[in-house]
Each structure stands twice: as C-alpha cells, then as structure tokens.
Design an enzyme around this catalytic site. Sequence first.
Site, PDB file in Angstrom:
ATOM      1  N   CYS A 121       0.834  -1.207   0.000  1.00 22.19           N
ATOM      2  CA  CYS A 121       0.000   0.000   0.000  1.00 22.19           C
ATOM      3  C   CYS A 121       0.868   1.255   0.000  1.00 22.19           C
ATOM      4  CB  CYS A 121      -0.920   0.012   1.214  1.00 22.19           C
ATOM      5  SG  CYS A 121      -1.858  -1.498   1.398  1.00 22.19           S
TER       6      CYS A 121
HETATM    7  C1  BEZ Z   1       0.311  -5.136   1.945  1.00 18.64           C
HETATM    8  O1  BEZ Z   1      -0.753  -4.500   1.984  1.00 18.64           O
HETATM    9  O2  BEZ Z   1       1.370  -4.576   1.814  1.00 18.64           O
HETATM   10  C2  BEZ Z   1       0.267  -6.622   2.004  1.00 18.64           C
HETATM   11  C3  BEZ Z   1      -0.910  -7.225   2.385  1.00 18.64           C
HETATM   12  C4  BEZ Z   1      -0.957  -8.611   2.429  1.00 18.64           C
HETATM   13  C5  BEZ Z   1       0.137  -9.372   2.097  1.00 18.64           C
HETATM   14  C6  BEZ Z   1       1.308  -8.753   1.726  1.00 18.64           C
HETATM   15  C7  BEZ Z   1       1.366  -7.370   1.671  1.00 18.64           C
END
Ligand code: BEZ
Length: 213
Positions: free
Chosen positions: A45
């Site tokens: 994100c």
């Molecule tokens: C993330 O939002 O960065 C993420 C979420 C789940 C697994 C790996 C990364």
Amino acid sequence: MSLRLGDIAPDFEQQSSDGPISFHKWLGDSWGVLFSHPADFTPVCTTELGLTAKLKDEFTKRNVKAIALSVDPVDSHTKWIHDINTTQKTRVNFPILADADRKVAELYDLIHPNASTTATVRSLFVIDPAKKIRLTITYPASTGRNFDEILRVIDSLQLTDSHSVATPGNWKDGDDVVIVPSLQDPELIKKKFPKGYTAVTPYLRLTPQPNKP
Ligand code: BEZ
C-alpha cells in the site's frame, strides 16, 4: 450486491486525511478514481499511494481526482502519510478516506470475508463526471496495482466518449483505434474520421487515433 459497470457510484459522507468529504460534491465535474487498500503501514500500500501521488499531473491532465480508502482512522492515516512521503520521496496530494466505521466499505463491497473479515481488498473504481462506474478491478492484498494501466483505461474511456472509438487489446496511446460497431452511417464516419480507416473485416475497422495530429 456488488456494484456493476454503469451503476451510479454511491454517494457518502466520510472523514478523510483532508477533512470531511461529501463524495459527489467533492468529485464535482471531474472523473474519479476511488481505490481501497488493506491497511495503513503495510508495504504494498505504501508503494501504491506513493505512485498515485507521483502521477498527480497525469491524473490532472485527464480531469481525474484520486481518493484512497482503508478502514483506519484519520490519525493513523496522518502518521502513515509521513512515512509514504519520506520513503517514496513524494507528497501525498489526495485524500485518504478514514472508513473506520466501514460505511464506504459496505456501500462499495470492499470487505470480502473469505479473503479477510477485517481488511478491505484492493478494489478500484473509475467514475465518470455523470457519477457512473466505468471500471471496477479487484486485486488480492499481496499484488500492487499497475497505475499506468489505470491511466491507459481512462484514456480509452475518454476516447470512447469523445470520438466513438474503442481500443484494441494492448492498445497504447498513439496506436490505431477501432471504430465502434454501432457507427455505420458512411457520411458520419467520413466526418468523424477524416484520416480514413482500414476495414480488416466489416466489423474490425481500424483508424488512426483521432485526437492525435
Ligand atoms: C500489503 O498490503 O502490503 C500486504 C498485504 C498482504 C500481504 C502482503 C502485503
């Protein structure tokens, strides 16, 4: 029921990192990209929001406003924005909805309980100035989205609206486009496409991209 193409994007009022937002009013006459992410302070994100900030000029050129969302509160967004700005070497220049009460998540069906009962999935909606949903995508939490692809789809949608053309597979800006099958009047075709067209088949008619010199 989940939202479908052509539906009116639900209106809402919600807190954001830029203060309270009344969604339709905030959109005004712009196009919108509303996208959810699983949570603040997560690695994928962080890169996505940094990318979106860096693409500000590209969104503005297309009359598009971006807005992100997760079910975290405003104070969490504020702290995370500092991290995004520092690590991605940019400035977050769009609001992040603080949907802690899941109001928008429920309206837009952003929590998929078989994936996670608490976090929003990586969904994205392109909304046109009439507030109609023109694109929906949903990615898994572990896969960051390709924001160049989002811009490409917006270019395609805007070309369709302005010039009655569709865009072929893997089209990129400047490539030939397709005259929409509903356009059959030869006089109108001549007027709309003065550079002419090639009929590969009667239904596959290629023409140079009309908004290019
Ligand atoms: C993330 O939002 O960065 C993420 C979420 C789940 C697994 C790996 C990364």
